[in-house]
Design an enzyme around this catalytic site. Sequence first.
Site, PDB file in Angstrom:
ATOM      1  N   CYS A 115       0.817  -1.225   0.000  1.00 12.35           N
ATOM      2  CA  CYS A 115       0.000   0.000   0.000  1.00 12.35           C
ATOM      3  C   CYS A 115       0.845   1.267   0.000  1.00 12.35           C
ATOM      4  CB  CYS A 115      -0.954   0.005   1.188  1.00 12.35           C
ATOM      5  SG  CYS A 115      -2.198  -1.274   1.037  1.00 12.35           S
ATOM      6  N   HIS A 262      -3.958   7.015   1.529  1.00 17.45           N
ATOM      7  CA  HIS A 262      -4.144   5.706   0.904  1.00 17.45           C
ATOM      8  C   HIS A 262      -5.545   5.214   1.253  1.00 17.45           C
ATOM      9  CE1 HIS A 262      -4.055   1.526   0.071  1.00 17.45           C
ATOM     10  NE2 HIS A 262      -3.916   1.171   1.337  1.00 17.45           N
ATOM     11  N   ASN A 292      -9.869  -0.886  -1.905  1.00 18.89           N
ATOM     12  CA  ASN A 292      -8.443  -0.647  -1.677  1.00 18.89           C
ATOM     13  C   ASN A 292      -7.664  -1.210  -2.871  1.00 18.89           C
ATOM     14  OD1 ASN A 292      -5.776  -0.711  -0.891  1.00 18.89           O
ATOM     15  ND2 ASN A 292      -6.157  -1.572   1.144  1.00 18.89           N
TER      16      ASN A 292
END
Length: 335
Positions: A115, A262, A292
Amino acid sequence: MYSSKITGLGYYVPENVVTNNDLTTFMETSDEWIQERTGIKERRWIDPKTDDTTATMGAKAAKIAIERAGLTKNDIDFIVFATLSPDMYFPGGGVQIQDLLEMPTIGALDVRNQCSGFIYALSVADQFIKTGMYKNILVIGSENHSGALDKSTRGRNVSVIFGDGAGAAILSRCAEEGKGILSSHLHSEGKHAKELVLEGPATQRWVPEIIENNDDSDLSYYPYMNGQFVFKHAVSRFSEAIIEALQANNLQKEDIDMLIPHQANLRIAQYIQKKFNLSDKQVFNNIMKYGNTTAASVIIALTEAWEQGKIKDNDLVILAAFGSGFTWGSVILRW
Ligand code: ACO
């Protein structure tokens, strides 16, 4: 020393929309649970009948970014490609981009920081520009999660969160003082590696071993996440990364024009927004639409925010991410 500035942005997501209700047809979950815990309404998952892969999506996003920068593929000096879901174990996605875009034999570097991948990739590109080695660098984040998720009820705590997509930025040498990337801040804490992990196939979990243990007890070929543990670390590390970026530049939280966190969980972003007392205008979220997308999430969100006119000349923009590794970091820019 030179400075570096984002001169082009692009993103690409697969056409196939998978809503929370769609998921209920093959696992025990509900739209209500997913929205309440994560904010996600839908995500894009690659339709295997299309030619979308981690590399081809990255190439599509890259083409848009190169064009918007007013450049051609021949103006790009270097590629940095971030992903946790490469098409192949090796070689990495960077060389696939060089091939797919029919670029000259420039260097291509792969970044494996999940990530935080795009933050790391941007920081690496920034260093090459600042030292004067390169003028224009193509930085990509791309993920194909849907191909490697446990889509049964067993894997629901992970699989409902993740989506597919790609984003790209062109980082270019910049003559304007005080513009572009002001600083970047990178961190890791490997002792938590197994709290968010996909163990195999890899050299410690090789294919024959996985096949041999292919029963209900061997889940090493699916991602594992200790959700609450990750959540707790995410909220504190996100905050630290933002504070670090501000302090390094003698700035205050009031100076932030746009925070792009994020897109891990809307609840994490909302916690950060509240903690820093930021208005809705100062934080951009699109996890509701895409889930995500790991290394692609920050760059897709940045591109959408910019496309929607939410980032203007001279704005102070902070990009921050946290994820598997654990790794985390931030990049602060004057647009
Ligand atoms: N649908 C319905 N119920 C579910 C689902 C689902 N999709 N998933 C889990 N549940 C159930 C569990 O079985 C459990 O039931 P029980 O109480 O009967 O045992 C209950 O819901 C609670 O489960 P938790 O896992 O404790 O749920 P939590 O509130 O922690 O939410 C979540 C899970 C959304 C994953 C959250 O922990 C989270 O967002 N964590 C952080 C994720 C993150 O930031 N990741 C970092 C980036 S990812 C990367 O780097 C690759």
